[in-house]
Write an enzyme that holds these catalytic residues in place. Sequence first.
Site, PDB file in Angstrom:
ATOM      1  N   SER A  50       0.832  -1.207   0.000  1.00 15.84           N
ATOM      2  CA  SER A  50       0.000   0.000   0.000  1.00 15.84           C
ATOM      3  C   SER A  50       0.862   1.250   0.000  1.00 15.84           C
ATOM      4  O   SER A  50       0.590   2.205  -0.717  1.00 15.84           O
ATOM      5  CB  SER A  50      -0.924   0.006   1.212  1.00 15.84           C
ATOM      6  OG  SER A  50      -1.840  -1.053   1.166  1.00 15.84           O
ATOM      7  N   GLU A  51       1.896   1.270   0.823  1.00 19.91           N
ATOM      8  CA  GLU A  51       2.825   2.403   0.845  1.00 19.91           C
ATOM      9  C   GLU A  51       4.247   1.950   1.115  1.00 19.91           C
ATOM     10  O   GLU A  51       4.479   0.996   1.865  1.00 19.91           O
ATOM     11  CB  GLU A  51       2.443   3.444   1.911  1.00 19.91           C
ATOM     12  CG  GLU A  51       1.584   4.584   1.404  1.00 19.91           C
ATOM     13  CD  GLU A  51       0.110   4.264   1.495  1.00 19.91           C
ATOM     14  OE1 GLU A  51      -0.700   5.025   0.950  1.00 19.91           O
ATOM     15  OE2 GLU A  51      -0.238   3.248   2.105  1.00 19.91           O
ATOM     16  N   THR A  52       5.169   2.657   0.488  1.00 13.91           N
ATOM     17  CA  THR A  52       6.587   2.583   0.815  1.00 13.91           C
ATOM     18  C   THR A  52       7.001   3.947   1.346  1.00 13.91           C
ATOM     19  O   THR A  52       6.735   4.975   0.715  1.00 13.91           O
ATOM     20  CB  THR A  52       7.433   2.218  -0.418  1.00 13.91           C
ATOM     21  OG1 THR A  52       7.106   0.895  -0.846  1.00 13.91           O
ATOM     22  CG2 THR A  52       8.922   2.294  -0.103  1.00 13.91           C
ATOM     23  N   HIS A  78       0.051   4.275   8.580  1.00 18.29           N
ATOM     24  CA  HIS A  78       0.729   3.016   8.926  1.00 18.29           C
ATOM     25  C   HIS A  78       2.200   3.031   8.528  1.00 18.29           C
ATOM     26  O   HIS A  78       3.050   2.467   9.229  1.00 18.29           O
ATOM     27  CB  HIS A  78      -0.007   1.820   8.308  1.00 18.29           C
ATOM     28  CG  HIS A  78       0.307   1.550   6.878  1.00 18.29           C
ATOM     29  ND1 HIS A  78      -0.219   2.283   5.843  1.00 18.29           N
ATOM     30  CD2 HIS A  78       1.099   0.600   6.310  1.00 18.29           C
ATOM     31  CE1 HIS A  78       0.227   1.795   4.694  1.00 18.29           C
ATOM     32  NE2 HIS A  78       1.027   0.791   4.948  1.00 18.29           N
TER      33      HIS A  78
END
Length: 272
Positions: A50-52, A78
């Site tokens: 979802s995210e880096t 997160h």
Amino acid sequence: MDNEITLPIWQVDAFSSKIFGGNPAAVVALSGTWLPDSLMQAIAAENNLSETAFVRLGEYPVPLRWFTPRCEVPLCGHATLATIAVMHQVLGHVETGSTTEIASASGILRVRANRKNYVLDFPSRPTVPTGTPKAQLECVLDCEISEVWESVDRYVCVFGSEAEVRDVNVNVSQASTLPLPGLIATAIGSDCDFVSRYFAPAKGVLEDPVTGTSHCTLAPFWGRRFGKTQLRARQLSDRGGEIHCSLVDDRVRLTGECRIYLQGSITVPVLG
């Protein structure tokens, strides 16, 4: 090779007390300047989480940026939690009991590192009436919706029960064409204050396991209705996650745990 760079990387399960729970985020540590945006985006697409998060070490407030597989985002809960967990548990840059300031596209953020959990101090993202017809969103979700609102970059669709939120089945192609890229489904919880799910296919995230930024909207939304400033929330993804939310003026404090799943390095070409 001269045209390659090797960087440390970690994968962290955020908003979870156990491995394989919560929301996995990648954290890439940098020394000095940012990498080219195209390279950070390529790394995020390759990680396919979802995210880096990309963090510049040795500076304060700590510079932090976040990328989905498709785009950069101005705020992410997160992956911020994951970054501080790495700095606290692995690198020793954050002491237990301390609060770290983060420089981000959404202003200064703060994260307190406790012995067992972390507390995000984020800006509130209140809801406003939406101009998108409820019927259009009902087609996207293939079900009836009780109320529709919006907040910054996402819709807030209110349902009559937790079971209805669990049963939501998003039409990905239709959701990708909506004016706003994100969509929250939420309802009163059966054993917590409220539950939710979050979808953002336009950002390359079909369903996000646990979404801190959504709770910057949902906590004040449900807090007003319940007349409460302390709320327990659960995100009903397959991985699931639990968040304790606290409202303080125009800020939302989100408490969660983290588990570090993977650590290693990546070697990538230097892109212009």
